[in-house]
Design an enzyme around this catalytic site. Structure first.
Site, mmCIF file in Angstrom:
data_model
loop_
_atom_site.group_PDB
_atom_site.id
_atom_site.type_symbol
_atom_site.label_atom_id
_atom_site.label_comp_id
_atom_site.label_asym_id
_atom_site.label_seq_id
_atom_site.Cartn_x
_atom_site.Cartn_y
_atom_site.Cartn_z
ATOM 1 N N ASP A 170 -6.095 1.036 0.190
ATOM 2 C CA ASP A 170 -6.568 1.283 1.524
ATOM 3 C C ASP A 170 -8.015 1.017 1.740
ATOM 4 O O ASP A 170 -8.711 0.366 1.220
ATOM 5 C CB ASP A 170 -6.267 2.864 1.906
ATOM 6 N N LYS B 242 0.933 -1.240 0.207
ATOM 7 C CA LYS B 242 0.048 0.112 0.091
ATOM 8 C C LYS B 242 0.810 1.382 -0.013
ATOM 9 O O LYS B 242 0.871 2.175 -0.805
ATOM 10 C CB LYS B 242 -0.880 0.176 1.106
#
Ligand code: SF4
Length: 215
Positions: free
Chosen positions: A139, A121
């Site tokens: 996310d 991420k």
């Protein structure tokens, strides 16, 4: 409408709602974004921005993070939660960038995820925002909303990333994910999505399913 057409429609609709696609974390140097992102785990971006405002004044270079007194660094990042782990990984990350990458935040997924505390991420955020490379930041907003829209049936971040990479144009991915954050905060909220005012309802699986159930 096939999956790619649907994804394009969603991209273009989000672009209309949020013409500016901006990262909500404040930073002025690549390594600062890396640190801010590390601090944002289990913490709001707003709080991280308050903390980093002082943090980046106190530690003004990668070297200063690498040589920081761990206790002092812990105190500085304490309001973001998990402060011991976060302080440790920030210090180790700074050391590794200096020793292995000549003090430059690396620009490939492989090298980025070799840094302590950096997962896909964070690496995607750096690739997209710092280096302008194709990136999908999975996310919590991205996973929830793309699931509702029917762009993925997965909830595992890496699987969602793969599903989205297959349908979102490469050069749109990073902006698309930034827009999802704003959209998730304002409209497709976690607990109660505002479907009645949502301009994506026509292509949203969650909405269509609910409409079917109410017939
Ligand atoms: Fe989210 Fe509802 Fe819009 Fe679907 S219709 S994207 S669930 S707000």
């Amino acid at each position: 409408m096939n999956e790619k057409e649907k994804a394009l429609k969603i991209c273009s609709e989000l672009k209309k709602i949020y013409p500016a696609a901006e990262c909500t974390l404040s930073y002025s140097k690549p390594y600062e974004l890396l640190i801010a992102t590390r601090l944002s785990a289990q913490c709001t971006d707003a709080r991280v921005n308050i903390v980093t405002k002082e943090l980046f004044k106190k530690y003004t270079s990668l070297e200063s993070f690498a040589s920081a007194d761990e206790k002092e660094l812990e105190d500085a990042v304490r309001p973001c939660g998990f402060y011991r782990t976060k302080a440790k990984s920030i210090k180790e990350m700074a050391k590794k960038i200096i020793s292995d990458f000549d003090g430059e935040v690396p620009d490939t997924m492989e090298k980025l995820i070799s840094l302590p505390g950096v997962g896909r991420k964070t690496a995607n955020l750096i690739l997209g925002d710092v280096y302008g490379k194709p990136a999908i930041v999975t996310d919590t907003h991205c996973i929830r909303i793309t699931g509702r829209l029917g762009l993925t049936e997965n909830s595992d971040p890496y699987k969602v990333e793969k599903d989205l990479r297959a349908v979102i144009p490469e050069n749109e991915g990073s902006d698309f994910c930034h827009r999802l954050v704003s959209f998730g905060r304002e409209i497709c909220k976690a607990r109660k999505p505002l479907c009645d005012i949502c301009t994506l309802s026509e292509v949203c699986s969650y909405y269509q399913k609910n409409a079917e159930n109410q017939k």
